[in-house]
Design a protein around this motif. Sequence first.
Motif, PDB file in Angstrom:
ATOM      1  N   PHE A   1       0.813  -1.210   0.000  1.00  0.00           N
ATOM      2  CA  PHE A   1       0.000   0.000   0.000  1.00  0.00           C
ATOM      3  C   PHE A   1       0.850   1.265   0.000  1.00  0.00           C
ATOM      4  N   TYR A   2       0.372   2.263  -0.721  1.00  0.00           N
ATOM      5  CA  TYR A   2       1.023   3.556  -0.833  1.00  0.00           C
ATOM      6  C   TYR A   2       0.013   4.641  -0.463  1.00  0.00           C
ATOM      7  N   VAL A   3       0.284   5.371   0.612  1.00  0.00           N
ATOM      8  CA  VAL A   3      -0.601   6.447   1.061  1.00  0.00           C
ATOM      9  C   VAL A   3      -0.074   7.764   0.515  1.00  0.00           C
ATOM     10  N   LEU A   4      -0.829   8.370  -0.404  1.00  0.00           N
ATOM     11  CA  LEU A   4      -0.405   9.630  -1.011  1.00  0.00           C
ATOM     12  C   LEU A   4      -1.027  10.839  -0.328  1.00  0.00           C
ATOM     13  N   SER A   5      -2.217  10.641   0.243  1.00  0.00           N
ATOM     14  CA  SER A   5      -2.891  11.731   0.935  1.00  0.00           C
ATOM     15  C   SER A   5      -3.700  11.157   2.087  1.00  0.00           C
ATOM     16  N   SER A   6      -3.649  11.819   3.236  1.00  0.00           N
ATOM     17  CA  SER A   6      -4.369  11.331   4.416  1.00  0.00           C
ATOM     18  C   SER A   6      -4.522  12.460   5.429  1.00  0.00           C
ATOM     19  N   PRO A   7      -5.654  12.474   6.173  1.00  0.00           N
ATOM     20  CA  PRO A   7      -5.805  13.463   7.239  1.00  0.00           C
ATOM     21  C   PRO A   7      -4.971  13.105   8.468  1.00  0.00           C
ATOM     22  N   SER A   8      -4.508  11.860   8.526  1.00  0.00           N
ATOM     23  CA  SER A   8      -3.707  11.386   9.653  1.00  0.00           C
ATOM     24  C   SER A   8      -2.224  11.490   9.326  1.00  0.00           C
ATOM     25  N   ASN A   9      -1.410  11.168  10.317  1.00  0.00           N
ATOM     26  CA  ASN A   9       0.039  11.267  10.130  1.00  0.00           C
ATOM     27  C   ASN A   9       0.747   9.919  10.194  1.00  0.00           C
ATOM     28  N   ASN A  10      -0.023   8.830  10.175  1.00  0.00           N
ATOM     29  CA  ASN A  10       0.586   7.513  10.125  1.00  0.00           C
ATOM     30  C   ASN A  10      -0.399   6.530   9.497  1.00  0.00           C
ATOM     31  N   LEU A  11       0.114   5.386   9.097  1.00  0.00           N
ATOM     32  CA  LEU A  11      -0.674   4.406   8.360  1.00  0.00           C
ATOM     33  C   LEU A  11      -1.813   3.833   9.203  1.00  0.00           C
ATOM     34  N   TYR A  12      -1.529   3.543  10.486  1.00  0.00           N
ATOM     35  CA  TYR A  12      -2.547   2.939  11.351  1.00  0.00           C
ATOM     36  C   TYR A  12      -3.758   3.859  11.487  1.00  0.00           C
ATOM     37  N   ASP A  13      -3.527   5.129  11.799  1.00  0.00           N
ATOM     38  CA  ASP A  13      -4.628   6.078  11.963  1.00  0.00           C
ATOM     39  C   ASP A  13      -5.378   6.306  10.649  1.00  0.00           C
ATOM     40  N   THR A  14      -4.645   6.223   9.532  1.00  0.00           N
ATOM     41  CA  THR A  14      -5.283   6.385   8.218  1.00  0.00           C
ATOM     42  C   THR A  14      -6.303   5.285   7.981  1.00  0.00           C
ATOM     43  N   TRP A  15      -5.889   4.027   8.214  1.00  0.00           N
ATOM     44  CA  TRP A  15      -6.824   2.918   8.009  1.00  0.00           C
ATOM     45  C   TRP A  15      -7.974   2.965   9.015  1.00  0.00           C
ATOM     46  N   LYS A  16      -7.687   3.394  10.234  1.00  0.00           N
ATOM     47  CA  LYS A  16      -8.736   3.484  11.258  1.00  0.00           C
ATOM     48  C   LYS A  16      -9.780   4.513  10.852  1.00  0.00           C
ATOM     49  N   THR A  17      -9.331   5.656  10.343  1.00  0.00           N
ATOM     50  CA  THR A  17     -10.248   6.706   9.881  1.00  0.00           C
ATOM     51  C   THR A  17     -11.136   6.173   8.762  1.00  0.00           C
ATOM     52  N   LEU A  18     -10.536   5.432   7.843  1.00  0.00           N
ATOM     53  CA  LEU A  18     -11.292   4.876   6.722  1.00  0.00           C
ATOM     54  C   LEU A  18     -12.296   3.831   7.200  1.00  0.00           C
ATOM     55  N   GLN A  19     -11.871   2.949   8.098  1.00  0.00           N
ATOM     56  CA  GLN A  19     -12.769   1.918   8.630  1.00  0.00           C
ATOM     57  C   GLN A  19     -13.976   2.539   9.323  1.00  0.00           C
ATOM     58  N   ASN A  20     -13.732   3.569  10.122  1.00  0.00           N
ATOM     59  CA  ASN A  20     -14.827   4.232  10.830  1.00  0.00           C
ATOM     60  C   ASN A  20     -15.820   4.858   9.859  1.00  0.00           C
ATOM     61  N   LYS A  21     -15.305   5.433   8.766  1.00  0.00           N
ATOM     62  CA  LYS A  21     -16.178   6.047   7.765  1.00  0.00           C
ATOM     63  C   LYS A  21     -17.024   4.992   7.058  1.00  0.00           C
ATOM     64  N   VAL A  22     -16.400   3.860   6.732  1.00  0.00           N
ATOM     65  CA  VAL A  22     -17.137   2.772   6.070  1.00  0.00           C
ATOM     66  C   VAL A  22     -18.234   2.242   6.991  1.00  0.00           C
ATOM     67  N   LYS A  23     -17.917   2.047   8.273  1.00  0.00           N
ATOM     68  CA  LYS A  23     -18.906   1.566   9.243  1.00  0.00           C
ATOM     69  C   LYS A  23     -20.053   2.559   9.378  1.00  0.00           C
ATOM     70  N   GLU A  24     -19.722   3.842   9.410  1.00  0.00           N
ATOM     71  CA  GLU A  24     -20.728   4.902   9.527  1.00  0.00           C
ATOM     72  C   GLU A  24     -21.689   4.861   8.337  1.00  0.00           C
ATOM     73  N   ARG A  25     -21.158   4.647   7.144  1.00  0.00           N
ATOM     74  CA  ARG A  25     -22.000   4.615   5.945  1.00  0.00           C
ATOM     75  C   ARG A  25     -22.888   3.379   5.933  1.00  0.00           C
ATOM     76  N   VAL A  26     -22.341   2.235   6.414  1.00  0.00           N
ATOM     77  CA  VAL A  26     -23.142   1.006   6.479  1.00  0.00           C
ATOM     78  C   VAL A  26     -24.327   1.185   7.417  1.00  0.00           C
ATOM     79  N   LYS A  27     -24.097   1.815   8.570  1.00  0.00           N
ATOM     80  CA  LYS A  27     -25.173   2.078   9.526  1.00  0.00           C
ATOM     81  C   LYS A  27     -26.225   3.011   8.938  1.00  0.00           C
ATOM     82  N   LYS A  28     -25.758   4.020   8.196  1.00  0.00           N
ATOM     83  CA  LYS A  28     -26.667   5.001   7.605  1.00  0.00           C
ATOM     84  C   LYS A  28     -27.601   4.352   6.592  1.00  0.00           C
ATOM     85  N   ASN A  29     -27.053   3.378   5.855  1.00  0.00           N
ATOM     86  CA  ASN A  29     -27.851   2.707   4.815  1.00  0.00           C
ATOM     87  C   ASN A  29     -28.673   1.554   5.371  1.00  0.00           C
TER      88      ASN A  29
END
Length: 207
Positions: A179-207
């Motif tokens: 994996f190559y992270v080119l842009s992220s609101p976080s400053n490390n890989l772990y927090d980047t994936w965590k932010t993405l996972q939380n967003k995906v979970k949020e969208r699943v709940k919304k739908n």
Amino acid sequence: MKKIGKKYEKRGFTLVELIVVLVILAVLAAILIPALLGYIDRAKEKKDILNAKNCMTATQAKLTKMYANRSASDTSAINGTKTPGDHGDMWLKGSDFSKTVFETADDLPYMYIVGLGDYNYYKDSDVHKAYTCYFAVYWGKQEDDPIFFNGSRWLKEYPWAVDGQNNFTVNGTTTQLQFYVLSSPSNNLYDTWKTLQNKVKERVKKN
């Protein structure tokens, strides 16, 4: 001077007439607002897909040039910072590589990640996979939803089956990714994936 007859006298709306008008306006709003919101959402989605395609085209163009000019070097020539882990994921936020991609694509997304074939895994058997994008996440703005590239097209839903070893399976084909992270609101890989996972979970709940 003649007096104006009663039939010419000005009169206002009656309460019943006002209620009828308000009811008609409410019905029209109930019909038109969802359609308008749907139109806005579709327009945003089309814009995100266009921007995502631009980023993907710029990324692949850069990788193709690297592949053509390679000389016993691996994709670490991108000059990113390797993150801890067996697969050597690359942190490219703020790197020359990412700047070139976003200048070409004229876009700076909230998050942009690509997955190439793992160089160390494919270098002796199928090295071109290390310069091919099989995976991507494009997240335009924080308030929007991310979209995902499955190797052939962009989707709203996360499309991969993962076995815990960085092996991603899509359309029956399994590829081990780096994996190559080119842009992220976080400053490390772990927090980047965590932010993405939380967003995906949020969208699943919304739908």
